[in-house]
Design a protein around this motif. Structure first.
Motif: not given
Length: 158
Positions: A5-24
């Motif tokens: 949830k912190k990752i999703i809240d941290f990222c803006e404008g639809g990038i949150h899924l890509e951030s989780v993907d980037m971690e993977y």
């Protein structure tokens, strides 16, 4: 609040899924040695299976069960499947190696603290408690800096 949830809240404008993907992607790339060792074992198993599959089917002596052409056809299909699986394994290794090299180059552009945070979490799989101890920071500070580091990697990845 959960970590995702912190990752999703941290990222803006639809990038949150890509951030989780980037971690993977980071975890995959930084643990590429384990993957390659597994795939090389699998490649050897496939080669062994290929060696056991005759190049041509059994001709004659079918005892009325299957004709020679049926055996030849099944053997050819089996060999084709094994060759395709072998090629797939080799392509996966190439893809993961390329990904790992790209991640290594990006990590070199980060400052030491960001790089260390990513390595502790993604490569070593350390808990936040352990990361905080290693970095001499609070867990929340480590998480905040880690999210920034992942964001930096993501921006360079795109």
């Amino acid at each position: 609040m959960t970590y995702k949830k912190k990752i999703i809240d941290f990222c803006e404008g639809g990038i949150h899924l890509e951030s989780v993907d980037m971690e993977y992607i980071l975890r995959r790339a930084l643990r590429v040695d384990q993957f390659i060792a597994h795939e090389r074992t699998r490649i050897q198993q496939i080669r062994d299976m290929l060696a056991d599959v005759p190049i041509s089917g059994h001709i004659g002596g079918s005892g009325g069960r299957k004709g020679a052409s049926d055996c030849v056809g099944q053997t050819a299909i089996r060999r084709e499947k094994l060759w395709a699986e072998l090629e797939h394994c080799q392509n996966l290794i190439e893809q993961r190696m390329s990904e790992a090299v790209r991640v290594e180059h990006i990590l070199l552009t980060l400052d030491d603290m960001q790089r260390q945070l990513i390595l502790l979490r993604c490569k070593d799989g350390c808990s936040w408690k352990h990361v905080a101890r290693q970095m001499h920071m609070s867990q929340s500070t480590c998480q905040r800096w880690y999210l920034r580091a992942v964001g930096s990697v993501l921006r360079q990845w795109q």
